[in-house]
Design a protein around this motif. Structure first.
Motif, PDB file in Angstrom:
ATOM      1  N   ALA A   1       0.837  -1.207   0.000  1.00  0.00           N
ATOM      2  CA  ALA A   1       0.000   0.000   0.000  1.00  0.00           C
ATOM      3  C   ALA A   1       0.868   1.252   0.000  1.00  0.00           C
ATOM      4  N   TYR A   2       2.007   1.187   0.684  1.00  0.00           N
ATOM      5  CA  TYR A   2       2.900   2.344   0.763  1.00  0.00           C
ATOM      6  C   TYR A   2       3.842   2.428  -0.434  1.00  0.00           C
ATOM      7  N   MET A   3       4.353   1.287  -0.899  1.00  0.00           N
ATOM      8  CA  MET A   3       5.466   1.293  -1.841  1.00  0.00           C
ATOM      9  C   MET A   3       5.054   1.158  -3.306  1.00  0.00           C
ATOM     10  N   LEU A   4       4.014   0.385  -3.600  1.00  0.00           N
ATOM     11  CA  LEU A   4       3.681   0.065  -4.991  1.00  0.00           C
ATOM     12  C   LEU A   4       3.132   1.284  -5.728  1.00  0.00           C
ATOM     13  N   PRO A   5       3.737   1.675  -6.867  1.00  0.00           N
ATOM     14  CA  PRO A   5       3.195   2.808  -7.628  1.00  0.00           C
ATOM     15  C   PRO A   5       1.929   2.407  -8.372  1.00  0.00           C
ATOM     16  N   GLN A   6       1.107   3.376  -8.698  1.00  0.00           N
ATOM     17  CA  GLN A   6      -0.103   3.094  -9.456  1.00  0.00           C
ATOM     18  C   GLN A   6       0.269   2.710 -10.885  1.00  0.00           C
TER      19      GLN A   6
END
Length: 390
Positions: free
Chosen positions: A181-186
């Protein structure tokens, strides 16, 4: 060109999720005897849970992917990991076999989508030259699950009960959810895939051949692998500790397969494609013969782990080379569904063999199916792709 740090850390997050999903998928195999004992069932009866899980994934992979293919990929990944966590929690508190089966079906729904988007999402995070490395990381996560996740889960199950294993997996999945949720880019899809595009996708002869080979390979491999714990115990006379070592050896050699793919796919693609399935056939054919000694059986387990993992990563890479863009997630969902048809079919065939007193012969049965797969690869797939480079 180097991979941006955030994208590399995102790959680590997907790799961790792959570790958790793979640990969960095959955990019942490592704990089959204990789960059966807690519900006063035979291992053959309890093994039906593995078959049902695989067939649920097979049936739902494509419909669920078509239903969710318009979602932004990060949001979809987070939803999938959240549903997975809930399913693991329900598995850990299951008080009856039907309740455990229902919880595993919840996990199977998450599984159906995760393996459809994990490889395409990983490939999108890197340039084309780094794609083998990205796919290798995902497979490494799966292999580490076989080295550490599966044996450690088995040990926890032996000493604290199999329910505790599922509860711990739920906790790790929750941690992976927060990290992603914090690290993965859209990652938005450029053009949503439509069900109307399916006929064109399936008219690709090389892709269709991959699907047929995958169904046969998974059936052959899981005819033996789904019942490897009782095989090692009853036929090879392994102690519980040695069975754990054998499972770790299978996973460790999966990492060797990942390294072989990462460094050899670009230069020796056709060599790897030509010989991976004959190696699977040979490994299954030697199953009973190798059981005469601990040393030969452990060596065979290592070889099986390497070639089975190599097949999976090779043909996922082939699929992503054949299908670009938004169709890749749907093509991968079909691959995942077909792979699980093979898992379910192999587990069912293995259960029939075990239930009728032929546990010692599961390798021969798997080898007969693998021989057909070799024929498809050499005489249909390889001539179709000759000269094509991805």
């Amino acid at each position: 060109m180097k991979i941006p740090l955030r994208h590399y850390l995102s790959l680590l997050g997907i790799t961790t999720a792959a570790f958790v999903f793979n640990t969960s998928e095959f955990m019942p195999i490592a704990l089959l005897t204990d789960i059966a004992g807690s519900f006063s069932m035979t291992t053959a009866e309890t093994g039906g849970m593995i078959t049902i899980y695989a067939w649920v994934v097979a049936v739902l992979s494509l419909p669920l992917m078509l239903l969710t293919c318009r979602m932004e990929l990060k949001r979809l990944m987070l939803l999938v990991v959240a549903v997975f966590s809930v399913g693991q929690l329900l598995s850990g508190i299951a008080t009856s076999y039907p309740m455990l089966l229902a919880a595993r079906i919840v996990v199977a729904c998450a599984h159906a989508i995760f393996w459809s988007i994990a490889a395409p999402l990983a490939a999108q995070l890197v340039t084309h030259e780094h794609r083998p490395m990205a796919l290798g990381m995902i497979v490494t996560g799966s292999s580490v699950a076989m080295i550490f996740g599966l044996p450690i889960g088995r040990m926890i199950g032996l000493y604290a009960g199999w329910r505790m294993t599922f509860l711990i997996i739920a906790g790790i999945a929750l941690a992976a959810l927060l990290y992603l949720a914090y690290m993965l880019p859209q990652r938005k899809q450029d053009k949503p895939f439509s069900a109307h595009d399916l006929p064109q996708l399936l008219r690709n002869p090389a892709l269709s051949c991959i699907y047929v080979m995958t169904a046969l390979f998974a059936t052959a491999y899981f005819t033996a692998y789904s019942y490897i714990e009782p095989f090692l115990h009853e036929i090879a006379s392994f102690s519980p500790t040695l069975i754990t070592v054998a499972l770790m050896a299978i996973g460790a050699c999966g990492i060797l397969a990942s390294l072989l793919f990462t460094h050899g796919y670009g230069r020796h693609r056709f060599l790897l494609l030509r010989f991976v399935l004959p190696c699977v056939f040979a490994a299954l054919l030697l199953f009973q013969a190798a059981s005469i000694s601990m040393f030969t059986m452990l060596l065979l387990c290592m070889f099986v782990g390497m070639v089975a993992t190599l097949y999976n990563i090779l043909f996922q890479a082939e699929l992503l080379g054949l299908v670009m863009g938004p169709g890749s997630t749907v093509a991968m969902s079909i691959y995942s569904g077909i792979f699980n048809i093979g898992i379910g079919s192999g587990t069912w065939i293995g259960s029939l063999a075990a239930g009728h007193g032929h546990l010692a012969h599961i390798g021969y049965i798997g080898a007969a199916i693998a021989a057909i797969t070799v024929f498809f690869c050499w005489h249909i797939y390889l001539p179709t792709i000759q000269g094509k480079r991805y």
